[in-house]
Design a protein around this motif. Sequence first.
Motif, PDB file in Angstrom:
ATOM      1  N   ARG A   1       0.862  -1.183   0.000  1.00  0.00           N
ATOM      2  CA  ARG A   1       0.000   0.000   0.000  1.00  0.00           C
ATOM      3  C   ARG A   1       0.899   1.234   0.000  1.00  0.00           C
ATOM      4  NH1 ARG A   1      -5.334  -1.295  -0.986  1.00  0.00           N
ATOM      5  NH2 ARG A   1      -5.794  -3.268   0.023  1.00  0.00           N
ATOM      6  N   LEU A   2       0.359   2.327  -0.484  1.00  0.00           N
ATOM      7  CA  LEU A   2       1.100   3.580  -0.544  1.00  0.00           C
ATOM      8  C   LEU A   2       0.580   4.518   0.531  1.00  0.00           C
ATOM      9  CD1 LEU A   2       1.008   3.886  -4.407  1.00  0.00           C
ATOM     10  CD2 LEU A   2       2.961   3.190  -3.000  1.00  0.00           C
ATOM     11  N   GLN A   3       1.521   5.089   1.284  1.00  0.00           N
ATOM     12  CA  GLN A   3       1.157   5.974   2.395  1.00  0.00           C
ATOM     13  C   GLN A   3       1.849   7.315   2.203  1.00  0.00           C
ATOM     14  OE1 GLN A   3       1.975   4.193   6.169  1.00  0.00           O
ATOM     15  NE2 GLN A   3       1.426   6.022   7.317  1.00  0.00           N
ATOM     16  N   VAL A   4       1.074   8.387   2.334  1.00  0.00           N
ATOM     17  CA  VAL A   4       1.613   9.740   2.201  1.00  0.00           C
ATOM     18  C   VAL A   4       2.302  10.122   3.497  1.00  0.00           C
ATOM     19  CG1 VAL A   4       1.033  12.155   1.765  1.00  0.00           C
ATOM     20  CG2 VAL A   4      -0.187  10.355   0.552  1.00  0.00           C
ATOM     21  N   SER A   5       3.487  10.728   3.388  1.00  0.00           N
ATOM     22  CA  SER A   5       4.253  11.110   4.579  1.00  0.00           C
ATOM     23  C   SER A   5       3.670  12.357   5.230  1.00  0.00           C
ATOM     24  CB  SER A   5       5.708  11.379   4.201  1.00  0.00           C
ATOM     25  OG  SER A   5       5.805  12.592   3.463  1.00  0.00           O
ATOM     26  N   GLU A   6       3.987  12.519   6.503  1.00  0.00           N
ATOM     27  CA  GLU A   6       3.567  13.728   7.223  1.00  0.00           C
ATOM     28  C   GLU A   6       4.175  14.965   6.581  1.00  0.00           C
ATOM     29  OE1 GLU A   6       4.062  13.503  11.465  1.00  0.00           O
ATOM     30  OE2 GLU A   6       3.205  11.479  11.538  1.00  0.00           O
ATOM     31  N   GLN A   7       5.394  14.825   6.065  1.00  0.00           N
ATOM     32  CA  GLN A   7       6.078  15.931   5.380  1.00  0.00           C
ATOM     33  C   GLN A   7       5.251  16.412   4.184  1.00  0.00           C
ATOM     34  OE1 GLN A   7      10.157  15.145   3.906  1.00  0.00           O
ATOM     35  NE2 GLN A   7       9.367  15.714   1.906  1.00  0.00           N
ATOM     36  N   ALA A   8       4.747  15.483   3.392  1.00  0.00           N
ATOM     37  CA  ALA A   8       3.943  15.848   2.217  1.00  0.00           C
ATOM     38  C   ALA A   8       2.630  16.498   2.644  1.00  0.00           C
ATOM     39  CB  ALA A   8       3.675  14.623   1.351  1.00  0.00           C
ATOM     40  N   VAL A   9       2.012  15.971   3.688  1.00  0.00           N
ATOM     41  CA  VAL A   9       0.769  16.551   4.194  1.00  0.00           C
ATOM     42  C   VAL A   9       1.016  17.988   4.646  1.00  0.00           C
ATOM     43  CG1 VAL A   9      -0.971  16.409   6.022  1.00  0.00           C
ATOM     44  CG2 VAL A   9      -0.244  14.327   4.826  1.00  0.00           C
ATOM     45  N   ALA A  10       2.118  18.217   5.347  1.00  0.00           N
ATOM     46  CA  ALA A  10       2.444  19.567   5.822  1.00  0.00           C
ATOM     47  C   ALA A  10       2.689  20.521   4.651  1.00  0.00           C
ATOM     48  CB  ALA A  10       3.668  19.523   6.738  1.00  0.00           C
ATOM     49  N   LEU A  11       3.398  20.060   3.613  1.00  0.00           N
ATOM     50  CA  LEU A  11       3.613  20.901   2.428  1.00  0.00           C
ATOM     51  C   LEU A  11       2.281  21.275   1.795  1.00  0.00           C
ATOM     52  CD1 LEU A  11       6.587  19.172   0.537  1.00  0.00           C
ATOM     53  CD2 LEU A  11       6.582  21.446   1.575  1.00  0.00           C
ATOM     54  N   GLY A  12       1.407  20.286   1.673  1.00  0.00           N
ATOM     55  CA  GLY A  12       0.097  20.531   1.078  1.00  0.00           C
ATOM     56  C   GLY A  12      -0.722  21.497   1.899  1.00  0.00           C
ATOM     57  N   GLU A  13      -0.685  21.331   3.208  1.00  0.00           N
ATOM     58  CA  GLU A  13      -1.455  22.226   4.081  1.00  0.00           C
ATOM     59  C   GLU A  13      -0.957  23.660   3.972  1.00  0.00           C
ATOM     60  OE1 GLU A  13      -1.267  20.377   7.946  1.00  0.00           O
ATOM     61  OE2 GLU A  13      -2.944  19.036   7.481  1.00  0.00           O
TER      62      GLU A  13
ATOM     63  N   PRO B   1      -4.756  27.826   2.908  1.00  0.00           N
ATOM     64  CA  PRO B   1      -5.476  29.100   2.819  1.00  0.00           C
ATOM     65  C   PRO B   1      -6.631  29.074   1.811  1.00  0.00           C
ATOM     66  CG  PRO B   1      -3.119  29.488   2.924  1.00  0.00           C
ATOM     67  CD  PRO B   1      -3.297  27.997   2.751  1.00  0.00           C
ATOM     68  N   LEU B   2      -6.435  28.412   0.675  1.00  0.00           N
ATOM     69  CA  LEU B   2      -7.511  28.309  -0.300  1.00  0.00           C
ATOM     70  C   LEU B   2      -8.657  27.456   0.247  1.00  0.00           C
ATOM     71  CD1 LEU B   2      -8.743  28.775  -3.092  1.00  0.00           C
ATOM     72  CD2 LEU B   2      -7.421  26.792  -3.904  1.00  0.00           C
ATOM     73  N   ILE B   3      -8.320  26.379   0.923  1.00  0.00           N
ATOM     74  CA  ILE B   3      -9.356  25.534   1.531  1.00  0.00           C
ATOM     75  C   ILE B   3     -10.134  26.330   2.581  1.00  0.00           C
ATOM     76  CG2 ILE B   3      -9.736  23.522   3.018  1.00  0.00           C
ATOM     77  CD1 ILE B   3      -7.369  22.186   1.468  1.00  0.00           C
ATOM     78  N   ALA B   4      -9.424  27.106   3.393  1.00  0.00           N
ATOM     79  CA  ALA B   4     -10.086  27.915   4.423  1.00  0.00           C
ATOM     80  C   ALA B   4     -11.037  28.934   3.790  1.00  0.00           C
ATOM     81  CB  ALA B   4      -9.052  28.621   5.297  1.00  0.00           C
ATOM     82  N   GLN B   5     -10.587  29.598   2.712  1.00  0.00           N
ATOM     83  CA  GLN B   5     -11.451  30.556   2.017  1.00  0.00           C
ATOM     84  C   GLN B   5     -12.676  29.865   1.433  1.00  0.00           C
ATOM     85  OE1 GLN B   5      -8.320  32.587  -0.504  1.00  0.00           O
ATOM     86  NE2 GLN B   5      -9.844  34.218  -0.313  1.00  0.00           N
ATOM     87  N   THR B   6     -12.452  28.681   0.884  1.00  0.00           N
ATOM     88  CA  THR B   6     -13.555  27.925   0.292  1.00  0.00           C
ATOM     89  C   THR B   6     -14.572  27.533   1.356  1.00  0.00           C
ATOM     90  OG1 THR B   6     -12.078  27.095  -1.445  1.00  0.00           O
ATOM     91  CG2 THR B   6     -14.116  25.872  -1.079  1.00  0.00           C
ATOM     92  N   LEU B   7     -14.078  27.068   2.514  1.00  0.00           N
ATOM     93  CA  LEU B   7     -14.976  26.695   3.606  1.00  0.00           C
ATOM     94  C   LEU B   7     -15.718  27.903   4.155  1.00  0.00           C
ATOM     95  CD1 LEU B   7     -12.787  24.038   5.440  1.00  0.00           C
ATOM     96  CD2 LEU B   7     -14.840  23.636   4.042  1.00  0.00           C
ATOM     97  N   ASP B   8     -15.032  29.051   4.233  1.00  0.00           N
ATOM     98  CA  ASP B   8     -15.701  30.278   4.672  1.00  0.00           C
ATOM     99  C   ASP B   8     -16.835  30.644   3.712  1.00  0.00           C
ATOM    100  OD1 ASP B   8     -14.031  30.521   6.857  1.00  0.00           O
ATOM    101  OD2 ASP B   8     -12.764  32.087   5.955  1.00  0.00           O
ATOM    102  N   LEU B   9     -16.565  30.567   2.420  1.00  0.00           N
ATOM    103  CA  LEU B   9     -17.594  30.860   1.421  1.00  0.00           C
ATOM    104  C   LEU B   9     -18.754  29.876   1.544  1.00  0.00           C
ATOM    105  CD1 LEU B   9     -18.663  32.314  -1.085  1.00  0.00           C
ATOM    106  CD2 LEU B   9     -17.247  30.774  -2.466  1.00  0.00           C
ATOM    107  N   LEU B  10     -18.440  28.600   1.658  1.00  0.00           N
ATOM    108  CA  LEU B  10     -19.477  27.583   1.780  1.00  0.00           C
ATOM    109  C   LEU B  10     -20.316  27.791   3.039  1.00  0.00           C
ATOM    110  CD1 LEU B  10     -20.374  25.213   0.053  1.00  0.00           C
ATOM    111  CD2 LEU B  10     -18.836  23.757   1.361  1.00  0.00           C
ATOM    112  N   GLY B  11     -19.696  28.342   4.076  1.00  0.00           N
ATOM    113  CA  GLY B  11     -20.406  28.637   5.317  1.00  0.00           C
ATOM    114  C   GLY B  11     -21.483  29.697   5.159  1.00  0.00           C
ATOM    115  N   THR B  12     -21.442  30.447   4.068  1.00  0.00           N
ATOM    116  CA  THR B  12     -22.472  31.459   3.820  1.00  0.00           C
ATOM    117  C   THR B  12     -23.682  30.872   3.095  1.00  0.00           C
ATOM    118  OG1 THR B  12     -21.600  32.193   1.661  1.00  0.00           O
ATOM    119  CG2 THR B  12     -20.686  33.256   3.658  1.00  0.00           C
ATOM    120  N   PHE B  13     -23.611  29.600   2.718  1.00  0.00           N
ATOM    121  CA  PHE B  13     -24.692  28.933   1.995  1.00  0.00           C
ATOM    122  C   PHE B  13     -25.595  28.223   2.995  1.00  0.00           C
ATOM    123  CE2 PHE B  13     -22.547  28.137  -2.394  1.00  0.00           C
ATOM    124  CZ  PHE B  13     -21.981  29.397  -2.370  1.00  0.00           C
TER     125      PHE B  13
END
Length: 150
Positions: free
Chosen positions: A97-109, A114-126
């Motif tokens: 199986r393939l497992q993503v490292s914590e390092q990769a998760v941190a880079l992605g975060e 910030p884009l995910i947070a903005q998207t969730l904020d926008l979705l929160g207005t719906f």
Amino acid sequence: MGEGGTGMGIVHLLREVTVELALFQGEFARTNGLHTTDVRALICLLDAERAGAPLTPGELGARLGLHSAGTTSAIDRLERAGHVERVRDVHDRRRVRLQVSEQAVALGERHFGPLIAQTLDLLGTFDDGEVAAVRRFLTGVRDAAKSRHA
């Protein structure tokens, strides 16, 4: 349905969104020395892990539409960069199986957070009905696209 807020206007807007997201994804790839296929692979792997079903190399290749050699190359690049690890399946030691490292998760975060947070904020207005409509629309578009290349 006219060109404005419905029909083709929505299709064109969706196309603009996909272009912007692809550019954003490409920026992440360039910044982190990755191929765009590697980023798509990481997304597939993270989604599978979140669903509780880590992928095998063959399953990843199928999701990416890659042949065996292309899949191996992508996994090798990700492994060398420290983003992915091959681990033995706990239920079947013959499977990997393939497992993503914590390092990769941190880079992605750092990049996508910030884009995910903005998207969730926008979705929160719906309201709930609007969220359901957005989900139904995006699911339908995803399924239609999948059916074209399956």
